[in-house]
Write a protein that holds these residues in place. Structure first.
Motif, short mmCIF file in Angstrom:
data_model
loop_
_atom_site.label_atom_id
_atom_site.label_comp_id
_atom_site.label_asym_id
_atom_site.label_seq_id
_atom_site.Cartn_x
_atom_site.Cartn_y
_atom_site.Cartn_z
N LEU A 81 -12.94 27.33 -12.21
CA LEU A 81 -11.70 26.85 -13.25
C LEU A 81 -11.85 27.16 -14.66
O LEU A 81 -11.03 27.70 -15.26
N GLU A 82 -13.15 26.67 -15.01
CA GLU A 82 -13.27 27.09 -16.62
C GLU A 82 -13.05 28.62 -16.93
O GLU A 82 -12.32 28.92 -18.03
N GLU A 83 -13.76 29.47 -16.11
CA GLU A 83 -13.31 30.83 -16.31
C GLU A 83 -11.93 31.39 -16.13
O GLU A 83 -11.25 31.98 -17.17
N LYS A 84 -11.08 30.76 -15.37
CA LYS A 84 -9.82 31.15 -14.96
C LYS A 84 -9.05 30.50 -16.44
O LYS A 84 -8.10 31.19 -16.96
N ILE A 85 -9.48 29.34 -16.88
CA ILE A 85 -8.69 28.73 -18.06
C ILE A 85 -8.73 29.75 -19.36
O ILE A 85 -7.93 29.94 -20.04
N GLU A 86 -10.04 30.02 -19.34
CA GLU A 86 -10.61 30.93 -20.40
C GLU A 86 -9.68 32.34 -20.79
O GLU A 86 -9.23 32.50 -21.58
N LYS A 87 -9.62 32.94 -19.50
CA LYS A 87 -8.89 34.22 -19.33
C LYS A 87 -7.58 33.96 -19.68
O LYS A 87 -6.95 34.52 -20.13
N SER A 88 -6.93 32.75 -18.99
CA SER A 88 -5.54 32.62 -19.04
C SER A 88 -5.12 32.39 -20.68
O SER A 88 -4.02 32.79 -21.16
N LEU A 89 -6.10 31.37 -21.37
CA LEU A 89 -5.77 31.03 -22.82
C LEU A 89 -6.02 32.52 -23.47
O LEU A 89 -5.20 32.63 -24.62
N GLU A 90 -6.86 33.36 -23.36
CA GLU A 90 -6.94 34.58 -23.98
C GLU A 90 -5.93 35.57 -23.67
O GLU A 90 -5.47 36.08 -24.70
N LYS A 91 -5.48 35.51 -22.49
CA LYS A 91 -4.18 36.38 -22.23
C LYS A 91 -3.03 35.87 -23.17
O LYS A 91 -2.18 36.95 -23.48
N LEU A 92 -3.01 34.63 -23.32
CA LEU A 92 -1.70 34.24 -23.88
C LEU A 92 -1.74 33.87 -25.36
O LEU A 92 -0.94 32.95 -26.02
N ASN A 93 -3.06 34.50 -26.05
CA ASN A 93 -3.33 34.30 -27.33
C ASN A 93 -3.49 32.68 -27.81
O ASN A 93 -3.06 32.48 -28.76
N LEU A 94 -4.12 31.84 -27.07
CA LEU A 94 -4.15 30.47 -27.25
C LEU A 94 -5.58 30.02 -27.71
O LEU A 94 -5.69 28.88 -27.59
N LYS A 95 -6.53 30.94 -27.52
CA LYS A 95 -7.95 30.63 -27.58
C LYS A 95 -8.31 29.71 -29.00
O LYS A 95 -8.97 28.79 -29.19
N ALA A 96 -7.65 29.99 -30.06
CA ALA A 96 -7.87 29.27 -31.58
C ALA A 96 -7.48 27.86 -31.32
O ALA A 96 -7.68 27.25 -32.35
N VAL A 97 -6.18 27.74 -30.37
CA VAL A 97 -5.83 26.22 -30.58
C VAL A 97 -6.39 25.27 -29.30
O VAL A 97 -5.72 24.38 -29.05
N THR A 98 -7.66 25.79 -28.85
CA THR A 98 -7.96 25.17 -27.61
C THR A 98 -8.10 23.72 -27.65
O THR A 98 -7.72 22.70 -26.73
N GLU A 99 -8.64 23.05 -28.86
CA GLU A 99 -9.06 21.77 -29.21
C GLU A 99 -7.93 20.89 -29.67
O GLU A 99 -7.92 19.95 -29.94
N GLN A 100 -6.68 21.76 -30.12
CA GLN A 100 -5.79 21.07 -30.77
C GLN A 100 -4.81 20.36 -29.90
O GLN A 100 -4.85 20.54 -28.58
#
Length: 202
Positions: free
Chosen positions: A147-166
């Protein structure tokens, strides 16, 4: 000027990398025509009708999605014609409806529609509940490495990695929309239905 733009020929519009101004001018390429094979219905809506508050909103709606063609279907129409109601009916959100929804020829119950499809609302604030973007991704799911791998890929695809903890509510409208979409993409449902998916996005 606007007037000059309207006088441009289709070739000139394409050469400048612009979209055609009139949808009726779009042509299907030979490459896409060759791809068309015998019709194989992937998803089907048959005779769906919905009454809300005693008023008939949808009356005997039929829709077929051929798996040989694009996996994206757009439903267009004026405000108040029942597009959102149809989307909710297809996803099993509206329980008081008649008709059938089929996937690969198999009729789905309302519960199966809920399980195999996902609806992203126009008012995305109603779909965000947690304290961080990452928590939003795992809400209601069993944590695992996969699940963590899928989440990481999904956040990367949608340019959201920088706001993961917001906090999701601290984000811009477009970012919130993408958080809701990222959560859906990570779930990998068979059918994703977006209501006004480009709202607040450039």
């Amino acid at each position: 000027t606007f007037e000059e733009a309207l006088l441009m020929q289709d070739e000139e519009i394409r050469r400048r990398g612009l979209r055609l101004f009139d949808i009726s001018d779009l042509k299907v390429s030979d490459r896409l025509r060759k791809r068309d094979r015998r019709e194989k219905i992937l998803y089907e809506v048959e005779g769906v009708s919905v009454k809300l508050g005693g008023k008939k909103i949808l009356d005997n709606i039929n829709l077929k999605v051929d798996s040989n063609k694009s996996g994206i279907v757009g439903i267009i129409g004026a405000n108040g014609t029942g597009k959102t109601t149809l989307a909710k009916a297809v996803c099993g959100i509206i329980k008081k409806q008649t008709g059938k929804v089929k996937l690969n020829g198999k009729r789905l119950s309302v519960r199966e529609c809920l399980k195999k499809s996902y609806f992203v609302m126009q008012e995305v604030d109603y779909q965000l509940f947690t304290e961080s973007v990452h928590d939003e991704m795992i809400l209601g799911r069993k944590q695992s490495e996969e699940l963590e791998e899928k989440i990481e890929k999904s956040l990367e695809k949608l340019n959201l990695k920088a706001v993961t903890e917001q906090h999701p509510m601290s984000l811009s409208g477009g970012q919130k929309q993408r958080v809701a979409i990222a959560g859906v993409v990570a779930m990998e449902p068979k059918c994703i239905v977006f209501d006004e998916p480009t709202a607040m996005l450039d």
